[in-house]
Design a protein around this motif. Structure first.
Motif, PDB file in Angstrom:
ATOM      1  N   PRO A 144      -3.228 -13.801   0.622  1.00 38.29           N
ATOM      2  CA  PRO A 144      -2.945 -12.554   1.434  1.00 38.29           C
ATOM      3  C   PRO A 144      -3.141 -11.274   0.817  1.00 38.29           C
ATOM      4  O   PRO A 144      -3.545 -10.251   1.256  1.00 38.29           O
ATOM      5  N   LYS A 145      -3.507 -11.216  -0.417  1.00 39.45           N
ATOM      6  CA  LYS A 145      -4.059 -10.245  -1.400  1.00 39.45           C
ATOM      7  C   LYS A 145      -4.210 -10.739  -2.924  1.00 39.45           C
ATOM      8  O   LYS A 145      -4.121 -11.803  -3.156  1.00 39.45           O
ATOM      9  N   LYS A 146      -4.932  -9.709  -3.474  1.00 38.19           N
ATOM     10  CA  LYS A 146      -5.273 -10.209  -4.816  1.00 38.19           C
ATOM     11  C   LYS A 146      -4.349  -9.885  -5.786  1.00 38.19           C
ATOM     12  O   LYS A 146      -3.723  -8.844  -5.783  1.00 38.19           O
ATOM     13  N   PRO A 147      -4.211 -10.844  -6.568  1.00 38.72           N
ATOM     14  CA  PRO A 147      -3.005 -10.679  -7.668  1.00 38.72           C
ATOM     15  C   PRO A 147      -3.574  -9.906  -8.691  1.00 38.72           C
ATOM     16  O   PRO A 147      -4.735  -9.628  -8.970  1.00 38.72           O
ATOM     17  N   ALA A 148      -2.506  -9.320  -9.577  1.00 38.42           N
ATOM     18  CA  ALA A 148      -2.954  -8.247 -10.590  1.00 38.42           C
ATOM     19  C   ALA A 148      -2.411  -8.539 -11.576  1.00 38.42           C
ATOM     20  O   ALA A 148      -2.685  -8.336 -12.858  1.00 38.42           O
ATOM     21  N   ARG A 149      -1.136  -9.374 -11.598  1.00 37.92           N
ATOM     22  CA  ARG A 149      -0.136  -9.652 -12.879  1.00 37.92           C
ATOM     23  C   ARG A 149       0.181 -11.236 -12.682  1.00 37.92           C
ATOM     24  O   ARG A 149       0.113 -12.025 -11.572  1.00 37.92           O
ATOM     25  N   TRP A 150       0.377 -11.546 -14.104  1.00 38.00           N
ATOM     26  CA  TRP A 150       0.841 -13.118 -14.343  1.00 38.00           C
ATOM     27  C   TRP A 150       2.024 -13.357 -13.399  1.00 38.00           C
ATOM     28  O   TRP A 150       2.440 -14.189 -12.652  1.00 38.00           O
ATOM     29  N   ALA A 151       2.879 -12.043 -13.385  1.00 34.75           N
ATOM     30  CA  ALA A 151       4.222 -12.235 -12.484  1.00 34.75           C
ATOM     31  C   ALA A 151       3.861 -12.615 -11.039  1.00 34.75           C
ATOM     32  O   ALA A 151       4.972 -12.875 -10.558  1.00 34.75           O
ATOM     33  N   ASP A 152       2.962 -12.310 -10.608  1.00 37.18           N
ATOM     34  CA  ASP A 152       2.569 -12.445  -9.226  1.00 37.18           C
ATOM     35  C   ASP A 152       2.562 -13.869  -8.699  1.00 37.18           C
ATOM     36  O   ASP A 152       2.611 -14.136  -7.628  1.00 37.18           O
ATOM     37  N   LEU A 153       2.618 -14.826  -9.737  1.00 32.89           N
ATOM     38  CA  LEU A 153       2.784 -16.070  -9.408  1.00 32.89           C
ATOM     39  C   LEU A 153       3.984 -16.358  -8.706  1.00 32.89           C
ATOM     40  O   LEU A 153       4.192 -17.503  -8.066  1.00 32.89           O
ATOM     41  N   TRP A 154       5.080 -15.698  -9.150  1.00 36.36           N
ATOM     42  CA  TRP A 154       6.184 -15.688  -8.262  1.00 36.36           C
ATOM     43  C   TRP A 154       6.479 -14.758  -6.963  1.00 36.36           C
ATOM     44  O   TRP A 154       7.654 -14.954  -6.524  1.00 36.36           O
ATOM     45  N   ASP A 155       5.510 -14.423  -6.756  1.00 35.26           N
ATOM     46  CA  ASP A 155       5.470 -13.429  -5.532  1.00 35.26           C
ATOM     47  C   ASP A 155       5.626 -14.587  -4.241  1.00 35.26           C
ATOM     48  O   ASP A 155       4.816 -15.436  -4.102  1.00 35.26           O
ATOM     49  N   PRO A 156       6.582 -14.362  -3.293  1.00 34.72           N
ATOM     50  CA  PRO A 156       6.807 -15.058  -2.191  1.00 34.72           C
ATOM     51  C   PRO A 156       5.575 -15.099  -1.233  1.00 34.72           C
ATOM     52  O   PRO A 156       5.348 -16.342  -0.552  1.00 34.72           O
ATOM     53  N   ALA A 157       4.379 -14.150  -1.550  1.00 36.49           N
ATOM     54  CA  ALA A 157       3.342 -14.195  -0.543  1.00 36.49           C
ATOM     55  C   ALA A 157       2.382 -15.636  -0.786  1.00 36.49           C
ATOM     56  O   ALA A 157       1.654 -15.805   0.026  1.00 36.49           O
ATOM     57  N   TYR A 158       2.284 -16.061  -2.095  1.00 34.91           N
ATOM     58  CA  TYR A 158       1.748 -17.177  -2.590  1.00 34.91           C
ATOM     59  C   TYR A 158       2.401 -18.394  -2.474  1.00 34.91           C
ATOM     60  O   TYR A 158       1.753 -19.600  -2.692  1.00 34.91           O
ATOM     61  N   LYS A 159       3.778 -18.662  -2.038  1.00 26.15           N
ATOM     62  CA  LYS A 159       4.589 -19.891  -1.932  1.00 26.15           C
ATOM     63  C   LYS A 159       3.844 -20.873  -1.399  1.00 26.15           C
ATOM     64  O   LYS A 159       3.048 -20.706  -0.190  1.00 26.15           O
ATOM     65  N   ASP A 160       3.911 -22.157  -2.035  1.00 27.88           N
ATOM     66  CA  ASP A 160       3.155 -23.316  -1.313  1.00 27.88           C
ATOM     67  C   ASP A 160       1.840 -23.240  -1.563  1.00 27.88           C
ATOM     68  O   ASP A 160       1.019 -24.117  -0.821  1.00 27.88           O
ATOM     69  N   HIS A 161       1.250 -22.415  -2.032  1.00 25.65           N
ATOM     70  CA  HIS A 161      -0.205 -22.408  -2.127  1.00 25.65           C
ATOM     71  C   HIS A 161      -0.699 -22.216  -3.628  1.00 25.65           C
ATOM     72  O   HIS A 161      -1.736 -21.521  -4.302  1.00 25.65           O
TER      73      HIS A 161
END
Length: 344
Positions: A144-161
């Protein structure tokens, strides 16, 4: 009579010429890593070096850990002239006197190397000739969006993927150490990293090998994974819309070094081989062929390749290295703890 004497003299001259031994070519013995890497190594470095200097280069396939073990076993009479490492073994080899120090001024390309590439010379290690940077791979068509930080791995937008890599894989280990760092841990205190990964396990897939990584992006709707820039290129060649992003918190990397083996008679030739590996032309070749980042700041890349590797002063400033000795000491315990975590 004169003719016969001349004929005899001619025969003796020919016989003498035939009896004169042909001077043997100088020879180097090096290791390489096999597979596609070794094919490119031969194409970019080994064969051009042999042609330029009219020498023979014998290649023995030996990965870093095995190469170090062989150096130790052969310390009194080593077979290698140049040894390549990709797992930090040069630090150990230098401390044990298995490799010889090189001065930057002994390398014609030394003046053009980034500081991180020559930092180990003062400790007796060889220069860094290529870098495999670790960051975030993402599917640009599905995420849904381009990650920018390692912390983005915990962004709900990427959950289950999300795809995580087993710590028995060097890329996976460095990725975990970065996640641990982001969460406030260090090599001596991996608790923050394991706690954070525990929170991801319910919405991620854990893989052990690169082919499994490809399978998940191709078939299992993976969107994001901590992994290496060179493998992002492998996935793109397979037709997948995968891009590599340096996390804003820093970019750990695998540092590939070329090292001068101690107690060998032809060290001057071996230094020439190492120096040849550091040339802008060779490094541009590694970037083009396998998407390794250059360590020579004089390297020129075309726009397409430059966008796909860590390249240039600003990008290179984000590179970081975990202490390889500390990592090696902690590796077994980290892998064991990881196995227990994912087995739950």
């Amino acid at each position: 009579m004169f003719a016969r004497v001349s004929q005899i003299a001619g025969v003796l001259a020919v016989a003498g010429a035939l009896a004169t031994p042909v001077a043997a070519k100088d020879k180097l013995v090096i290791n390489s890593y096999g597979g596609a890497y070794e094919q490119i190594h031969r194409k970019l470095v080994i064969e051009p070096f042999m042609k330029k200097y009219d020498v023979d280069v014998q290649v023995i396939t030996a990965y870093s850990a095995d190469a170090l073990a062989q150096l130790r076993a052969q310390k009194a009479a080593p077979q290698f002239d140049v040894i390549h490492f990709s797992g930090g073994q040069e630090v150990v080899a230098a401390r044990e006197g298995l490799i010889s120090a090189i001065k930057a001024e002994e390398l014609s390309n030394g003046k053009d190397l980034y500081p991180f590439a020559t930092e180990g010379l003062s400790r007796g290690e060889g220069p860094v000739h290529a870098v495999a940077a670790i960051g975030l791979l993402y599917n640009k068509d599905k995420a849904p969006k381009k990650p920018a930080r390692w912390a983005d791995l915990w962004d709900p937008a990427y959950k289950d993927h999300i795809v995580l890599t087993d710590l028995s894989n060097s890329y996976g280990l460095l990725g975990f150490l970065m996640l641990n760092k982001v969460k406030g841990g260090d090599i001596k205190n991996p608790d923050p990293g394991f706690d954070a990964v525990k929170g991801l396990l319910g919405s991620s897939v854990v893989v052990s090998t690169s082919p499994e990584m490809q399978q998940n992006f191709a078939q299992n709707d993976a969107w994001i994974a901590p992994y290496a820039q060179d493998y992002a290129y492998t996935l793109r060649k397979a037709g997948l819309p995968i891009e590599f992003v340096q996390g804003a918190e820093g970019t750990p990397a695998v540092y590939l070094t070329a090292n001068l083996v101690a107690n060998r008679p032809n060290q001057d030739l071996a230094k020439k081989f190492i120096d040849f590996s550091l040339s802008p032309e060779v490094q541009a070749g590694w970037a083009t062929e396998l998407r390794y980042s250059p360590t020579n700041k004089a390297t020129k890349l075309d726009d397409t390749v430059a966008k796909e590797v860590v390249y240039g002063e600003q990008a290179v400033s984000g590179l970081m290295r975990f202490d390889p000795v500390a990592v090696d000491a902690a590796r077994a315990s980290l892998v064991e703890r990881w196995k227990k975590l994912i087995a739950r």
